[in-house]
Design a protein around this motif. Sequence first.
Motif, short mmCIF file in Angstrom:
data_model
loop_
_atom_site.label_atom_id
_atom_site.label_comp_id
_atom_site.label_asym_id
_atom_site.label_seq_id
_atom_site.Cartn_x
_atom_site.Cartn_y
_atom_site.Cartn_z
N SER A 157 -4.32 -5.72 -8.97
CA SER A 157 -2.92 -5.95 -8.03
C SER A 157 -3.41 -6.03 -6.46
CB SER A 157 -2.05 -4.77 -8.21
OG SER A 157 -2.51 -3.44 -7.94
N GLY A 158 -4.49 -5.09 -6.01
CA GLY A 158 -4.98 -5.25 -4.85
C GLY A 158 -5.68 -6.42 -4.49
N ALA A 159 -6.25 -6.99 -5.29
CA ALA A 159 -7.17 -8.39 -5.21
C ALA A 159 -5.95 -9.44 -5.07
CB ALA A 159 -7.97 -8.80 -6.45
N ASP A 160 -5.01 -9.37 -5.75
CA ASP A 160 -3.84 -10.31 -5.66
C ASP A 160 -3.10 -10.23 -4.19
OD1 ASP A 160 -1.82 -12.42 -6.76
OD2 ASP A 160 -0.50 -10.57 -6.43
N VAL A 161 -2.87 -9.06 -3.64
CA VAL A 161 -2.47 -8.93 -2.43
C VAL A 161 -3.35 -9.46 -1.28
CG1 VAL A 161 -1.82 -7.38 -0.66
CG2 VAL A 161 -1.08 -6.93 -2.89
N LEU A 162 -4.63 -8.98 -1.48
CA LEU A 162 -5.72 -9.76 -0.61
C LEU A 162 -5.71 -11.26 -0.65
CD1 LEU A 162 -8.86 -7.16 -0.75
CD2 LEU A 162 -6.95 -7.55 1.21
N HIS A 163 -5.52 -11.71 -1.67
CA HIS A 163 -5.61 -13.23 -1.99
C HIS A 163 -4.40 -13.97 -1.22
CE1 HIS A 163 -5.21 -17.05 -3.97
NE2 HIS A 163 -6.59 -16.83 -4.01
N ARG A 164 -3.24 -13.40 -1.64
CA ARG A 164 -2.10 -13.89 -0.70
C ARG A 164 -2.31 -13.58 0.90
NH1 ARG A 164 2.62 -10.99 -2.75
NH2 ARG A 164 1.40 -9.56 -3.90
N LEU A 165 -2.94 -12.47 1.30
CA LEU A 165 -3.09 -12.43 2.88
C LEU A 165 -4.04 -13.63 3.31
CD1 LEU A 165 -2.77 -10.55 5.31
CD2 LEU A 165 -5.15 -9.41 4.63
N TRP A 166 -5.12 -13.77 2.50
CA TRP A 166 -6.12 -14.74 3.03
C TRP A 166 -5.47 -16.12 3.02
CZ3 TRP A 166 -9.15 -13.26 6.40
CH2 TRP A 166 -9.92 -12.17 6.11
N VAL A 217 0.82 -1.12 -0.03
CA VAL A 217 -0.12 0.03 0.13
C VAL A 217 0.82 1.26 0.02
CG1 VAL A 217 -1.64 1.35 1.27
CG2 VAL A 217 -2.01 -1.17 1.17
N ARG A 218 1.95 1.23 0.68
CA ARG A 218 2.77 2.38 1.01
C ARG A 218 3.70 2.58 -0.35
NH1 ARG A 218 5.57 1.47 5.66
NH2 ARG A 218 7.04 0.10 4.59
N THR A 219 3.99 1.62 -1.12
CA THR A 219 4.63 1.76 -2.38
C THR A 219 3.56 2.31 -3.35
OG1 THR A 219 6.10 -0.06 -1.69
CG2 THR A 219 5.89 0.75 -3.96
N LYS A 220 2.27 1.60 -3.51
CA LYS A 220 1.51 2.06 -4.55
C LYS A 220 0.85 3.39 -4.34
CE LYS A 220 1.54 -1.66 -7.00
NZ LYS A 220 1.98 -1.76 -8.66
N TRP A 221 0.55 3.67 -3.17
CA TRP A 221 -0.01 4.98 -2.71
C TRP A 221 0.86 6.07 -3.01
CZ3 TRP A 221 -3.68 3.33 1.74
CH2 TRP A 221 -4.74 2.72 1.32
N GLY A 222 2.15 5.72 -2.68
CA GLY A 222 3.17 6.82 -2.91
C GLY A 222 3.70 7.04 -4.20
N ASN A 223 3.18 6.46 -5.07
CA ASN A 223 3.47 6.73 -6.38
C ASN A 223 2.70 7.73 -7.02
OD1 ASN A 223 4.27 6.39 -9.27
ND2 ASN A 223 4.20 4.24 -9.27
N SER A 224 2.91 8.71 -7.18
CA SER A 224 2.28 10.07 -7.82
C SER A 224 2.00 9.81 -9.38
CB SER A 224 2.64 11.28 -7.35
OG SER A 224 3.93 11.52 -7.95
N ASN A 225 3.05 8.96 -9.90
CA ASN A 225 2.85 8.95 -11.56
C ASN A 225 1.62 7.98 -12.01
OD1 ASN A 225 5.54 10.15 -11.71
ND2 ASN A 225 6.49 8.16 -11.19
N ASN A 226 0.92 7.31 -10.89
CA ASN A 226 -0.29 6.52 -11.38
C ASN A 226 -1.07 6.56 -10.29
OD1 ASN A 226 -1.79 4.90 -12.75
ND2 ASN A 226 -0.52 3.34 -13.46
N SER A 227 -1.87 7.57 -10.14
CA SER A 227 -3.12 8.08 -9.05
C SER A 227 -4.12 7.07 -9.53
CB SER A 227 -3.26 9.49 -9.19
OG SER A 227 -3.75 10.03 -10.21
N ALA A 228 -4.45 6.83 -10.82
CA ALA A 228 -5.48 5.99 -11.17
C ALA A 228 -5.32 4.60 -10.60
CB ALA A 228 -5.73 6.13 -12.67
#
Length: 105
Positions: free
Chosen positions: A85-94, A3-14
């Motif tokens: 990518s968020g779904a992949d992270v959640l899948h790995r978490l579960w 989350v920190r890496t993705k949200w901190g990337n202002s190059n791809n806010s979408a």
Amino acid sequence: YFVRTKWGNSNNSAEAFGIVYLFERVGADFHRCFLQGLERSRLPEQALEYSRLHAVAEEEHAKIVANGLDIYKDEVEALRLGVDSGADVLHRLWDGFGKLIYRKG
């Protein structure tokens, strides 16, 4: 880290917004279902207060984020990448929970 890496990337806010959308939508569903389970546990009302408030707040967050999707209507692929990518992270978490808690996998 994700989350920190993705949200901190202002190059791809979408893409980051796609992740936020997924997490808020899943969070709203999760907290609603979790509260239903707690309510069946016969805990006193005072013990349920936090979860009741949180279930409402998460639903409000999900609505707010859904309303913001229009900002990125011309960047659907980046939004989709964020959701995926968020779904992949959640899948790995579960999966990790399954391995650690239930000794599955």
